[in-house]
Scaffold this motif. Structure first.
Motif, PDB file in Angstrom:
ATOM      1  N   ASP A   1       0.842  -1.193   0.000  1.00  0.00           N
ATOM      2  CA  ASP A   1       0.000   0.000   0.000  1.00  0.00           C
ATOM      3  C   ASP A   1       0.879   1.247   0.000  1.00  0.00           C
ATOM      4  N   LEU A   2       0.416   2.287  -0.644  1.00  0.00           N
ATOM      5  CA  LEU A   2       1.146   3.551  -0.697  1.00  0.00           C
ATOM      6  C   LEU A   2       0.289   4.670  -0.123  1.00  0.00           C
ATOM      7  N   LYS A   3       0.937   5.707   0.332  1.00  0.00           N
ATOM      8  CA  LYS A   3       0.237   6.885   0.868  1.00  0.00           C
ATOM      9  C   LYS A   3       0.778   8.141   0.187  1.00  0.00           C
ATOM     10  N   HIS A   4       0.712   8.155  -1.122  1.00  0.00           N
ATOM     11  CA  HIS A   4       1.217   9.269  -1.917  1.00  0.00           C
ATOM     12  C   HIS A   4       0.135  10.283  -2.260  1.00  0.00           C
ATOM     13  N   GLY A   5      -1.099  10.013  -1.850  1.00  0.00           N
ATOM     14  CA  GLY A   5      -2.182  10.957  -2.126  1.00  0.00           C
ATOM     15  C   GLY A   5      -2.364  11.198  -3.613  1.00  0.00           C
ATOM     16  N   ALA A   6      -2.731  12.425  -3.941  1.00  0.00           N
ATOM     17  CA  ALA A   6      -3.018  12.783  -5.341  1.00  0.00           C
ATOM     18  C   ALA A   6      -1.770  12.813  -6.208  1.00  0.00           C
TER      19      ALA A   6
ATOM     20  N   SER B   1     -14.284 -14.739  -0.367  1.00  0.00           N
ATOM     21  CA  SER B   1     -14.835 -15.720   0.570  1.00  0.00           C
ATOM     22  C   SER B   1     -15.816 -16.650  -0.121  1.00  0.00           C
ATOM     23  N   LEU B   2     -16.675 -16.107  -0.979  1.00  0.00           N
ATOM     24  CA  LEU B   2     -17.672 -16.924  -1.658  1.00  0.00           C
ATOM     25  C   LEU B   2     -17.015 -18.014  -2.496  1.00  0.00           C
ATOM     26  N   PHE B   3     -15.932 -17.656  -3.189  1.00  0.00           N
ATOM     27  CA  PHE B   3     -15.295 -18.605  -4.107  1.00  0.00           C
ATOM     28  C   PHE B   3     -14.036 -19.238  -3.512  1.00  0.00           C
ATOM     29  N   SER B   4     -13.817 -19.051  -2.209  1.00  0.00           N
ATOM     30  CA  SER B   4     -12.671 -19.658  -1.508  1.00  0.00           C
ATOM     31  C   SER B   4     -11.351 -19.357  -2.207  1.00  0.00           C
ATOM     32  N   LEU B   5     -11.132 -18.091  -2.515  1.00  0.00           N
ATOM     33  CA  LEU B   5      -9.920 -17.689  -3.214  1.00  0.00           C
ATOM     34  C   LEU B   5      -9.059 -16.798  -2.322  1.00  0.00           C
ATOM     35  N   PRO B   6      -7.742 -16.948  -2.393  1.00  0.00           N
ATOM     36  CA  PRO B   6      -6.878 -15.958  -1.742  1.00  0.00           C
ATOM     37  C   PRO B   6      -6.980 -14.629  -2.466  1.00  0.00           C
ATOM     38  N   VAL B   7      -6.617 -13.573  -1.784  1.00  0.00           N
ATOM     39  CA  VAL B   7      -6.785 -12.243  -2.352  1.00  0.00           C
ATOM     40  C   VAL B   7      -5.561 -11.392  -2.061  1.00  0.00           C
ATOM     41  N   VAL B   8      -5.231 -10.511  -3.010  1.00  0.00           N
ATOM     42  CA  VAL B   8      -4.148  -9.548  -2.840  1.00  0.00           C
ATOM     43  C   VAL B   8      -4.725  -8.173  -3.165  1.00  0.00           C
ATOM     44  N   MET B   9      -4.670  -7.242  -2.209  1.00  0.00           N
ATOM     45  CA  MET B   9      -5.220  -5.904  -2.415  1.00  0.00           C
ATOM     46  C   MET B   9      -4.158  -4.845  -2.121  1.00  0.00           C
ATOM     47  N   ALA B  10      -3.949  -3.924  -3.076  1.00  0.00           N
ATOM     48  CA  ALA B  10      -2.980  -2.845  -2.897  1.00  0.00           C
ATOM     49  C   ALA B  10      -3.663  -1.517  -3.256  1.00  0.00           C
ATOM     50  N   PHE B  11      -3.638  -0.573  -2.314  1.00  0.00           N
ATOM     51  CA  PHE B  11      -4.312   0.700  -2.499  1.00  0.00           C
ATOM     52  C   PHE B  11      -3.391   1.868  -2.184  1.00  0.00           C
ATOM     53  N   ASN B  12      -3.605   2.950  -2.878  1.00  0.00           N
ATOM     54  CA  ASN B  12      -2.963   4.214  -2.534  1.00  0.00           C
ATOM     55  C   ASN B  12      -4.013   5.119  -1.905  1.00  0.00           C
TER      56      ASN B  12
END
Length: 399
Positions: free
Chosen positions: A201-206, A387-398
């Motif tokens: 995750d990053l915190k670079h804003g706009a 969760s519904l499809f029993s899948l691992p997940v990777v989430m990356a947000f700024n």
């Protein structure tokens, strides 16, 4: 209860369902499933429209502030867009509404089957294009909370519960829903992370992606290499949407050189521009090669996707690849890619699930959502589908 209070209370209850159900907490998503019950109890088509508007506007309440942040403007443009975005949802539910069974003032008797079919059609229309382009806050998203691991069967069971909620036996449906919820909430476990996949995750804003200098890319590469050093098990590092800014041949060479000696693959958001507009993409980078891995199927309508520019010959705006690339492969792993807005609507994730992916990769650039729950809702949605499809997940947000 006095009859005159019934309609205001239905609208108020729909607002509560939308507000709390879409607060960004995954375990509260099932509250949205009470919407069809409230809609079906409306005494007229106009009240049904108000119930639908109350639910949708409450669920999407972060839009006015988000638009104001994005354009550095006051709230008015966001308020207008907020109301306009609700039109398709409200119109569909107003058109398909029908009176309660046996209470038609003209003496005509409806049937429970007709009412159920009407809601099923509304459920489908608001989930699929073209109406589903603005199909936020879709109650089917709650399937992952009620039926974790059930996959398509769980989705079908949720649809049945929603449809039955509009009929005479709604009390039984509410009891079943309550039981399922208690069981699920008691046993809930967040989706697992994909082994060897690391989200940064990053915190670079706009400012994220707006600095195209070589130094910016080198700093980002140094951060990735630092992450790899701390996590020797790393196979793939995922960066947020727009992390690379405009993707150019120069940036391509800098990244390949920067990853030299490493076997890690980096997935990062970027924009690929040409004379007609641009694609919002995920790029896969390794020391040996780079490629545009995924082109966003549904960019944000209005601010990114502006099809009228092409219709009028002006060009510009982000292209929507619609049903183009629902599943892509990285290092032998089939992934369901979701960029930002695609995490808020139904059809992109369901299209990806048809291709049996092995993990979900979700990226976003949410700097403009400050003081709203939009990013939290995106993460809750992705967690529910995983969760519904029993899948691992990777989430990356700024942010």
């Amino acid at each position: 209860m006095p009859v005159r209070w019934k309609s205001p209370l239905l609208v108020l209850a729909s607002i509560v369902c939308g507000w709390i159900g879409w607060s960004g907490e995954v375990l509260l998503l099932p509250l949205a499933m009470f919407f069809p019950l409230l809609w079906s109890k409306a005494s007229s088509r106009s009240i049904a429209a108000l119930v639908a508007a109350g639910y949708f506007l409450a669920a999407s309440r972060g839009l006015p502030r988000g638009v104001a942040n994005f354009y550095s403007a006051d709230l008015w443009p966001g308020l207008v867009l907020w109301v306009v975005a609700s039109v398709s949802f409200v119109v569909v539910h107003a058109v398909f509404w029908t009176r309660h069974v046996g209470d038609d003032a003209s003496g005509k008797r409806g049937t429970a089957a007709a009412k159920a079919l009407r809601y099923l059609l509304a459920l489908m229309l608001t989930g699929l294009p073209p109406v589903g382009i603005t199909g936020w806050a879709h109650p089917l998203t709650a399937a992952g909370v009620l039926f974790p691991g059930w996959g398509w069967w769980g989705l079908g069971a949720t649809a049945i519960l929603l449809v039955v909620m509009t009929g005479r036996r709604w009390q039984i449906t509410v009891a079943v829903l309550g039981g399922l919820y208690v069981w699920s909430a008691t046993n809930w476990t967040p989706p697992k992370l994909a082994p060897g996949w690391i989200a940064v995750d990053l915190k670079h804003g706009a400012e994220l992606g707006r600095d195209g200098s070589l130094q910016y890319h080198r700093d980002l590469i140094a951060m990735v290499r630092g992450t790899i050093t701390k996590r020797p098990d790393a196979l793939v590092v995922v960066l947020p949407e727009s992390a690379l800014g405009f993707w150019t041949p120069t940036a391509d060479r800098v990244w390949q050189e920067g990853l030299r000696g490493s076997e890690v693959t980096v997935i990062a958001g970027a924009a690929v521009i040409d004379a007609r507009g641009y694609d919002n993409v995920m790029v896969a980078i390794s020391a040996d090669a780079t490629k545009v891995l995924y082109r966003e199927r549904m960019p944000v309508p209005g601010s990114m996707w502006q099809p009228w520019l092409r219709w009028t010959g002006q060009g510009g705006g982000a292209r929507a690849d619609f049903f183009g690339n629902p599943m892509v492969e990285v290092d032998g792993v089939r992934i369901a890619p979701l960029i930002c807005y695609e995490q808020l609507i139904l059809w992109p994730v369901l299209q990806s699930m048809l291709h049996s992916p092995q993990t979900i990769v979700a990226v976003g650039n949410g700097w403009w959502t400050e003081d709203t729950s939009i990013v939290a809702i995106q993460k809750a949605n992705v967690s529910a589908w995983a969760s519904l499809f029993s899948l691992p997940v990777v989430m990356a947000f700024n942010t």
